[in-house]
Motif scaffolding. Structure first.
Motif, short mmCIF file in Angstrom:
data_model
loop_
_atom_site.label_atom_id
_atom_site.label_comp_id
_atom_site.label_asym_id
_atom_site.label_seq_id
_atom_site.Cartn_x
_atom_site.Cartn_y
_atom_site.Cartn_z
N ASN A 165 0.85 -1.19 0.00
CA ASN A 165 0.00 0.00 0.00
C ASN A 165 0.89 1.24 0.00
O ASN A 165 1.93 1.26 0.64
CB ASN A 165 -0.86 -0.01 1.28
CG ASN A 165 -2.05 0.93 1.19
OD1 ASN A 165 -3.12 0.51 0.79
ND2 ASN A 165 -1.88 2.21 1.53
N PRO B 214 -0.58 9.22 0.14
CA PRO B 214 0.01 10.47 0.66
C PRO B 214 -0.73 11.02 1.88
O PRO B 214 -1.95 10.93 1.97
CB PRO B 214 -0.16 11.43 -0.53
CG PRO B 214 -1.37 10.94 -1.26
CD PRO B 214 -1.46 9.46 -1.02
N LYS C 27 -8.36 3.96 7.42
CA LYS C 27 -7.72 3.87 6.11
C LYS C 27 -6.72 2.71 6.13
O LYS C 27 -6.25 2.30 7.19
CB LYS C 27 -7.02 5.19 5.76
CG LYS C 27 -8.04 6.32 5.55
CD LYS C 27 -7.41 7.60 5.05
CE LYS C 27 -8.49 8.67 4.93
NZ LYS C 27 -7.97 9.94 4.40
N ASP C 28 -6.39 2.21 4.93
CA ASP C 28 -5.48 1.05 4.84
C ASP C 28 -4.16 1.33 5.55
O ASP C 28 -3.61 0.45 6.23
CB ASP C 28 -5.20 0.71 3.37
CG ASP C 28 -6.47 0.35 2.62
OD1 ASP C 28 -7.48 0.03 3.28
OD2 ASP C 28 -6.45 0.40 1.37
N THR C 29 -3.64 2.55 5.37
CA THR C 29 -2.36 2.91 6.00
C THR C 29 -2.44 2.77 7.51
O THR C 29 -1.54 2.23 8.16
CB THR C 29 -1.99 4.37 5.61
OG1 THR C 29 -1.92 4.44 4.19
CG2 THR C 29 -0.68 4.80 6.23
N SER D 135 -0.48 14.65 4.38
CA SER D 135 0.21 15.92 4.58
C SER D 135 0.05 16.48 6.00
O SER D 135 0.60 17.54 6.28
CB SER D 135 -0.25 16.95 3.55
OG SER D 135 -1.61 17.24 3.72
N PHE D 136 -0.70 15.79 6.87
CA PHE D 136 -0.62 16.13 8.29
C PHE D 136 0.60 15.36 8.80
O PHE D 136 0.50 14.30 9.42
CB PHE D 136 -1.89 15.75 9.04
CG PHE D 136 -3.01 16.77 8.88
CD1 PHE D 136 -2.79 17.98 8.26
CD2 PHE D 136 -4.27 16.53 9.40
CE1 PHE D 136 -3.80 18.92 8.12
CE2 PHE D 136 -5.29 17.46 9.27
CZ PHE D 136 -5.06 18.66 8.63
N ARG E 70 -12.09 7.05 6.78
CA ARG E 70 -12.83 7.14 5.53
C ARG E 70 -14.20 6.55 5.80
O ARG E 70 -14.33 5.35 5.99
CB ARG E 70 -12.11 6.35 4.43
CG ARG E 70 -12.76 6.48 3.07
CD ARG E 70 -12.19 5.50 2.07
NE ARG E 70 -10.81 5.78 1.71
CZ ARG E 70 -9.81 4.92 1.94
NH1 ARG E 70 -10.01 3.78 2.53
NH2 ARG E 70 -8.57 5.24 1.58
N SER F 49 -3.69 8.44 -4.23
CA SER F 49 -4.54 8.93 -3.14
C SER F 49 -6.00 8.54 -3.31
O SER F 49 -6.84 8.87 -2.47
CB SER F 49 -4.43 10.45 -3.02
OG SER F 49 -5.12 11.08 -4.09
N GLY G 249 -6.48 9.98 8.94
CA GLY G 249 -7.88 10.14 9.27
C GLY G 249 -8.69 8.90 8.92
O GLY G 249 -8.14 7.85 8.58
#
Ligand SMILES: Cc1cc2nc3c(=O)[nH]c(=O)nc-3n(C[C@H](O)[C@H](O)[C@H](O)COP(=O)(O)O)c2cc1C
Length: 220
Positions: free
Chosen positions: A57, A60, A86-88, A62-63, A81, A115, A79
């Motif tokens: 996986n 991106p 999220k997968d990350t 940006s926080f 979804r 993304s 965050g």
């Protein structure tokens, strides 16, 4: 290189003219747009992870920022979804490992493509045509095309929002740094050589390269 003098910057407006906003009176979307348009430019962590079942996986975030040099630690906030992790998020939680890849101008299209809201069994490496390159200390691969990458092991998880699953901050110990050949010159990486991309509000981005200027800190 183009350098600007401090006299080029306009004076700040009188503070009495400023709008004062209580963020608790805004909707979630309003808060998001306000913060992401004013906390700028934000560096982009292009985070590669691997799921428990082995799906690669990359997405991106940006926080994101480096938060300590000794020990070397960075932080990425992920965050939800529609109420789902999220997968990350799930992959970092389950495996305790991730790689933060730096996005330069040439990686922008692939980063945006990655993304999208792809299901967990789809690898964004395939979608975006990115090359998984082996890491040394962690299982998730690096993005081979990235000019720099940080292999990280999970140090601490800070749950930010109470309502499940909300938003979570992952602190990572940097255990290896990869730099493209030629980036390090006399022990330093020149910011203009990296051409890292920053995220602004909405769909705006900037690249660190053209309009750089320098200032020396005062010696007190
Ligand atoms: C430049 C950029 C920055 C982003 N930053 C964030 C972020 O800080 N936090 C977040 O939750 N999502 C962020 N997103 C959205 C995620 O990349 C997107 O939800 C992605 O599908 C998550 O992938 P995953 O489910 O594979 O983890 C960003 C998207 C872009 C294009």
């Amino acid at each position: 290189m183009f350098r600007r003098n401090y006299r080029d910057f306009p004076p700040p407006p009188d503070y009495h003219e400023r709008m004062i906003i209580d963020p608790s009176g805004l909707s979630g979307a309003q808060r998001y747009f306000l913060m992401t348009a004013t906390i700028v430019p934000r560096p982009i962590a292009f985070v590669s992870t691997v799921s428990k079942s082995g799906v690669l996986n990359v997405a991106p975030f940006s926080f994101f920022n480096g938060v300590s040099a000794s020990p070397p630690v960075l932080a990425v906030a992920v965050g939800n979804r529609e109420g789902e992790k999220k997968d990350t998020w799930r992959n970092i939680e389950e495996t305790g490992e991730f790689v933060v890849n730096v996005v330069d101008e040439s990686l922008t299209e692939a980063m945006v493509l990655a993304s999208g809201d792809y299901p967990p069994d789809v690898s964004e490496f395939d979608v975006a045509g990115l090359t998984p390159a082996p890491s040394e200390k962690v299982r998730p691969p690096r993005v081979g095309e990235a000019p720099a990458a940080f292999e990280c092991t999970l140090r601490e998880t800070v749950r930010i929002a109470d309502e499940p699953p909300g938003s979570t901050l992952f602190l990572g110990d940097i255990v290896r740094v990869h730099l493209r050949d030629g980036l390090m010159k006399e022990g330093r990486v020149e910011p203009g050589d990296l051409r890292a991309v920053g995220r602004l509000g909405g769909s705006y981005y900037c690249a660190a390269g053209d309009a750089l200027f320098t200032r020396k800190r005062p010696k007190v």
